[in-house]
Design a protein around this motif. Structure first.
Motif, PDB file in Angstrom:
ATOM      1  N   THR A 118       0.851  -1.181   0.000  1.00  0.00           N
ATOM      2  CA  THR A 118       0.000   0.000   0.000  1.00  0.00           C
ATOM      3  C   THR A 118       0.893   1.240   0.000  1.00  0.00           C
ATOM      4  O   THR A 118       2.100   1.153   0.254  1.00  0.00           O
ATOM      5  N   ILE A 119       0.300   2.391  -0.264  1.00  0.00           N
ATOM      6  CA  ILE A 119       1.067   3.637  -0.220  1.00  0.00           C
ATOM      7  C   ILE A 119       1.672   3.834   1.160  1.00  0.00           C
ATOM      8  O   ILE A 119       2.843   4.212   1.297  1.00  0.00           O
ATOM      9  N   ALA A 120       0.893   3.573   2.195  1.00  0.00           N
ATOM     10  CA  ALA A 120       1.384   3.741   3.563  1.00  0.00           C
ATOM     11  C   ALA A 120       2.550   2.810   3.854  1.00  0.00           C
ATOM     12  O   ALA A 120       3.543   3.214   4.475  1.00  0.00           O
ATOM     13  N   GLU A 121       2.460   1.572   3.399  1.00  0.00           N
ATOM     14  CA  GLU A 121       3.551   0.625   3.641  1.00  0.00           C
ATOM     15  C   GLU A 121       4.829   1.063   2.945  1.00  0.00           C
ATOM     16  O   GLU A 121       5.920   0.979   3.521  1.00  0.00           O
ATOM     17  N   SER A 122       4.703   1.544   1.715  1.00  0.00           N
ATOM     18  CA  SER A 122       5.880   2.019   0.983  1.00  0.00           C
ATOM     19  C   SER A 122       6.499   3.218   1.686  1.00  0.00           C
ATOM     20  O   SER A 122       7.721   3.322   1.822  1.00  0.00           O
ATOM     21  N   ALA A 123       5.643   4.148   2.131  1.00  0.00           N
ATOM     22  CA  ALA A 123       6.133   5.358   2.787  1.00  0.00           C
ATOM     23  C   ALA A 123       6.846   5.029   4.093  1.00  0.00           C
ATOM     24  O   ALA A 123       7.961   5.507   4.351  1.00  0.00           O
ATOM     25  N   TYR A 124       6.239   4.207   4.915  1.00  0.00           N
ATOM     26  CA  TYR A 124       6.830   3.884   6.218  1.00  0.00           C
ATOM     27  C   TYR A 124       8.109   3.068   6.064  1.00  0.00           C
ATOM     28  O   TYR A 124       9.038   3.199   6.856  1.00  0.00           O
ATOM     29  N   ARG A 125       8.162   2.248   5.022  1.00  0.00           N
ATOM     30  CA  ARG A 125       9.385   1.484   4.787  1.00  0.00           C
ATOM     31  C   ARG A 125      10.571   2.410   4.532  1.00  0.00           C
ATOM     32  O   ARG A 125      11.715   2.100   4.876  1.00  0.00           O
ATOM     33  N   LEU A 126      10.270   3.599   3.968  1.00  0.00           N
ATOM     34  CA  LEU A 126      11.317   4.564   3.641  1.00  0.00           C
ATOM     35  C   LEU A 126      11.405   5.694   4.666  1.00  0.00           C
ATOM     36  O   LEU A 126      12.049   6.714   4.422  1.00  0.00           O
ATOM     37  N   GLY A 127      10.753   5.519   5.811  1.00  0.00           N
ATOM     38  CA  GLY A 127      10.876   6.488   6.897  1.00  0.00           C
ATOM     39  C   GLY A 127      10.011   7.715   6.768  1.00  0.00           C
ATOM     40  O   GLY A 127      10.254   8.726   7.436  1.00  0.00           O
ATOM     41  N   ILE A 128       8.977   7.658   5.929  1.00  0.00           N
ATOM     42  CA  ILE A 128       8.057   8.784   5.767  1.00  0.00           C
ATOM     43  C   ILE A 128       6.789   8.484   6.555  1.00  0.00           C
ATOM     44  O   ILE A 128       6.035   7.571   6.213  1.00  0.00           O
ATOM     45  N   ASN A 129       6.580   9.247   7.606  1.00  0.00           N
ATOM     46  CA  ASN A 129       5.481   8.962   8.531  1.00  0.00           C
ATOM     47  C   ASN A 129       4.215   9.723   8.142  1.00  0.00           C
ATOM     48  O   ASN A 129       3.823  10.694   8.805  1.00  0.00           O
ATOM     49  N   ILE A 130       3.567   9.297   7.070  1.00  0.00           N
ATOM     50  CA  ILE A 130       2.316   9.938   6.681  1.00  0.00           C
ATOM     51  C   ILE A 130       1.256   9.635   7.743  1.00  0.00           C
ATOM     52  O   ILE A 130       1.371   8.660   8.487  1.00  0.00           O
ATOM     53  N   PRO A 131       0.220  10.501   7.873  1.00  0.00           N
ATOM     54  CA  PRO A 131      -0.805  10.283   8.908  1.00  0.00           C
ATOM     55  C   PRO A 131      -1.385   8.883   8.832  1.00  0.00           C
ATOM     56  O   PRO A 131      -1.790   8.423   7.770  1.00  0.00           O
TER      57      PRO A 131
END
Length: 339
Positions: free
Chosen positions: A23-36
């Motif tokens: 998911t978009i959230a999983e991709s973001a968090y894997r790269l250290g981007i803490n989206i809401p």
């Protein structure tokens, strides 16, 4: 693997590579981007975002988290969306809140070309040879070596390239103008920070009006480069105004886009008379005679006075538009006097 452009409320953009099935959230968090994010189950709506382009599986969620009306408008839940193609997504939070650090990178000057008495085309290549992803229309901050001072300039090249170009207006006593005119040379290193900005190309779903003032033509060149590859059916009207004729730059490149796009170009010069281009301002074409269709999307980039004049003319002439995107710029020095 899909590239996902995350555009935050403060104009910072981070383009990430998603893995298959993520998911978009999983991709973001894997790269250290803490989206809401809160529940991660499609139940709370905390990770609601706007999907501007791309194909995706919206996933599963409940009505309280995302209504059918919101989904039809392009909203989705980052914890559920699985990209199927490259996507552009607006995150409803600032980059700072998501712990995104604005990236700085080194480039090498490859060319300094005087396109006119007041305009320089600056070309650089990324020092590591890596292609830079950005959204067509965005800008970077360029640091003047040894000063710690930065100036903002829009890309005028096609995205996803390691060769970057900028159109820079020369002004008297401007720190960038002084550097480029007197000191800069091919091989010098320039530090860039970005990409930045909320002025970027959205999917063209209806006729569009592009208004450019002076070097405000730069982001539109980048947009037209992208559109010439992807194709577009809706007509585009480009209105390009400058103070003096020799400031009309990259005209051969602009005319070349006509062979690939349903593009009409209008040019004008405000501070002198010339045979090839009408005198006056871009607002002279804002009327029902030239803009007879029912609705448009509007993009404007130029000096503050021009932007405000266009906004007023659109209202006065009752030219209807669904979306209005603008980028204002203010000169940091006095214009060089054209002879």
């Amino acid at each position: 693997m899909a590239n996902i452009a995350l555009n935050f409320e403060d104009g910072v953009t981070r383009i990430i590579a998603g893995l298959p099935g993520e998911t978009i959230a999983e991709s973001a968090y894997r790269l250290g981007i803490n989206i809401p994010l809160d529940c991660a189950d499609g139940a709370c709506g905390t990770c609601k975002c706007m999907c501007l382009s791309g194909e995706y599986d919206p996933g599963d969620y409940i009505e309280d988290a995302l209504s059918d009306e919101e989904a039809e408008k392009g909203f989705g839940l980052a914890c559920q969306i699985r990209p199927e193609t490259n996507m552009v997504v607006e995150i409803l939070a600032s980059s700072a809140a998501c712990k995104v650090k604005v990236e700085s990178f080194a480039t090498t000057i490859t060319e300094i070309a005087f396109l006119g008495e007041e305009v320089i085309k600056l070309s650089v290549s990324t020092a590591d040879g890596a292609a830079l992803n950005f959204l067509a229309g965005q800008y970077v901050n360029i640091e003047i070596p040894g000063t710690g001072i930065t100036r903002s300039y829009s890309f005028s090249n096609l995205t996803d390239s390691n060769q970057l170009t900028f159109l820079i207006r020369l002004v008297n006593d401007g720190v960038m103008s002084t550097y480029l005119s007197n000191e800069a040379k091919v091989g010098d290193t320039l530090q860039l920070t970005g990409p930045l900005g909320t002025f970027y190309l959205r999917p063209l779903q209806q006729p569009s009006l592009f208004f450019a003032g002076g070097t405000g033509i730069a982001p539109f060149i980048s947009m037209l480069e992208e559109l010439s590859l992807s194709g577009v059916e809706h007509p585009i009207h480009l209105f390009y105004g400058v103070s003096f004729e020799n400031n009309l730059v990259e005209m051969e490149l602009l005319e070349g886009f006509k062979a690939k796009l349903p593009l009409t170009i209008y040019t004008c010069v405000s501070n002198e008379s010339c045979e090839k281009h009408p005198s006056g301002f871009v607002t002279q074409w804002i009327n029902k005679e030239h803009l007879e269709l029912e609705n448009y999307d509007v993009y404007i980039c130029g000096p503050n006075a021009m932007v405000e004049s266009v906004k007023t003319a659109l209202k006065t002439e009752t030219i209807n538009y669904s979306n209005f995107y603008m980028e204002k710029f203010v000169s940091t020095g006095n214009p060089v006097t054209a002879s």
